[in-house]
Design an enzyme around this catalytic site. Structure first.
Site, PDB file in Angstrom:
ATOM      1  N   CYS A   1       0.118   4.125   2.411  1.00 23.48           N
ATOM      2  CA  CYS A   1       0.418   3.513   3.798  1.00 23.48           C
ATOM      3  C   CYS A   1       1.812   4.028   4.247  1.00 23.48           C
ATOM      4  CB  CYS A   1       0.188   2.020   4.203  1.00 23.48           C
ATOM      5  SG  CYS A   1      -1.641   1.515   3.906  1.00 23.48           S
TER       6      CYS A   1
ATOM      7  N   CYS B   1       0.674  -1.204  -0.004  1.00 24.85           N
ATOM      8  CA  CYS B   1      -0.139   0.132  -0.092  1.00 24.85           C
ATOM      9  C   CYS B   1       0.854   1.248  -0.061  1.00 24.85           C
ATOM     10  CB  CYS B   1      -0.796  -0.149   1.226  1.00 24.85           C
ATOM     11  SG  CYS B   1      -1.859   1.492   1.299  1.00 24.85           S
TER      12      CYS B   1
END
Length: 331
Positions: free
Chosen positions: A89, A86
């Site tokens: 993230c 991700c």
């Protein structure tokens, strides 16, 4: 573990009210115990704190109860659901880590790798990452999802700290900037009080739906200790649930709509409002009814409003606002 979604400024369900009262009492006892330990250490010195690096931890399904739920009785735990693949993230997680360390013990960050903890992801109903939640006194609060500006995150975390302290009595853990390799302290075990057994019996009865048993248990505590805050809050909650359990909501609301000056109809509707989480509606309904009633009718409505204040708690800003509105009507 079944997360309960609660908005920061949103409705208060009765289970959360009970948990808040319990957590606040335990936090106050824990702070008193910590103060005694510090005094015993001499010159009011600190009994020690955790290292700043210990404010950020990785958690998994096996340790979630210990590392998040139990710890949340002492410090707000921010949950960062992330994954290696991700990209957002990779930007958010370091920011959360930095802000957590800056908070100096008022927050702990728990990072959850969703690839390795699919069950937690499902239990929290997460559809996409990054997703950030908080846990305070075992209660789950959704914070935000996706990329969020730093200033907005700062404001959200500041609000979380404020909610934890004002509503739950949780002030965080002590940090020692010189300590290394320490782990966040486990929640302090508060000494048992003289009424703990009765209070626990009341909570068990309440959870089991034995409202009569819960009412009696709380009254037993108050007979010996009239100022017991937890018992007063619990009794108000149990009595409210007792009043509404046999109500026909549609009939009650129809009667209230058709008879705006009928104190009994408005009182019943206010009880339903509060159980449904519509706190301001319940308070506003009764303040308006006080305005248009007189004598014994007015007294009955006013007393019920005071009882509903007990359910929510005197420190809640909605109670403060309603008390001010009531005073304007009365005086």
């Amino acid at each position: 573990m079944q997360p309960r979604n609660m908005s920061m400024s949103g409705v208060v369900d009765l289970a959360a009210v009970k948990a808040a009262g319990e957590a606040k009492a335990k936090a106050e006892q824990a702070r008193a115990a910590s103060a005694r330990q510090a005094d015993q250490a001499g010159d009011g010195a600190s009994a020690g704190g955790v290292a700043p690096s210990a404010l950020v931890l990785d958690v998994d399904e096996a340790g979630f109860e210990r590392d998040v739920i139990q710890l949340s009785a002492e410090v707000p735990v921010v949950l960062d659901f992330w994954a290696e693949w991700c990209e957002p993230c990779k930007q958010l997680s370091p920011l959360l880590e930095r802000l957590t360390v800056e908070a100096n013990g008022r927050l702990v960050l728990a990072k959850v790798d969703v690839d390795a903890n699919q069950m937690l992801m499902q239990q929290f109903g997460i559809q996409g990452i990054p997703a950030v939640f908080a846990v305070v006194a075992g209660q789950v609060l959704p914070l935000f999802q996706g990329a969020v500006p730093e200033q907005q995150i700062r404001e959200t975390l500041a609000q979380l700290v404020q909610v934890a302290e004002e509503r739950f009595g949780i002030i965080g853990i002590e940090v020692d900037p010189h300590a290394e390799g320490a782990a966040p302290a486990a929640p302090a075990e508060a000494p048992a009080g003289p009424h703990d057994a009765l209070l626990e019996a009341a909570v068990v009865a309440l959870d089991a739906g034995d409202l009569g048993g819960a009412v009696q248990a709380y009254k037993n505590v108050l007979a010996d200790d009239p100022g017991n805050t937890e018992a007063k809050l619990g009794l108000a909650q149990a009595e409210l649930l007792t009043r509404v359990q046999d109500m026909d909501p549609q009939a009650v609301r129809t009667a209230a709509a058709e008879n705006p000056r009928d104190p009994a109809a408005q009182i019943a509707a206010a009880d339903l409002d509060l159980v449904g989480g519509h706190v301001e509606d319940a308070f506003g309904r009764l303040v308006d009814t006080v305005r248009v009633t007189f004598g014994e009718d007015r007294d009955a409505v006013r007393l019920r409003l005071l009882e509903l204040f007990e359910v929510i708690g005197a420190d809640d800003p909605r109670v403060t606002a309603a008390r001010t509105a009531l005073a304007r009507v009365l005086f």
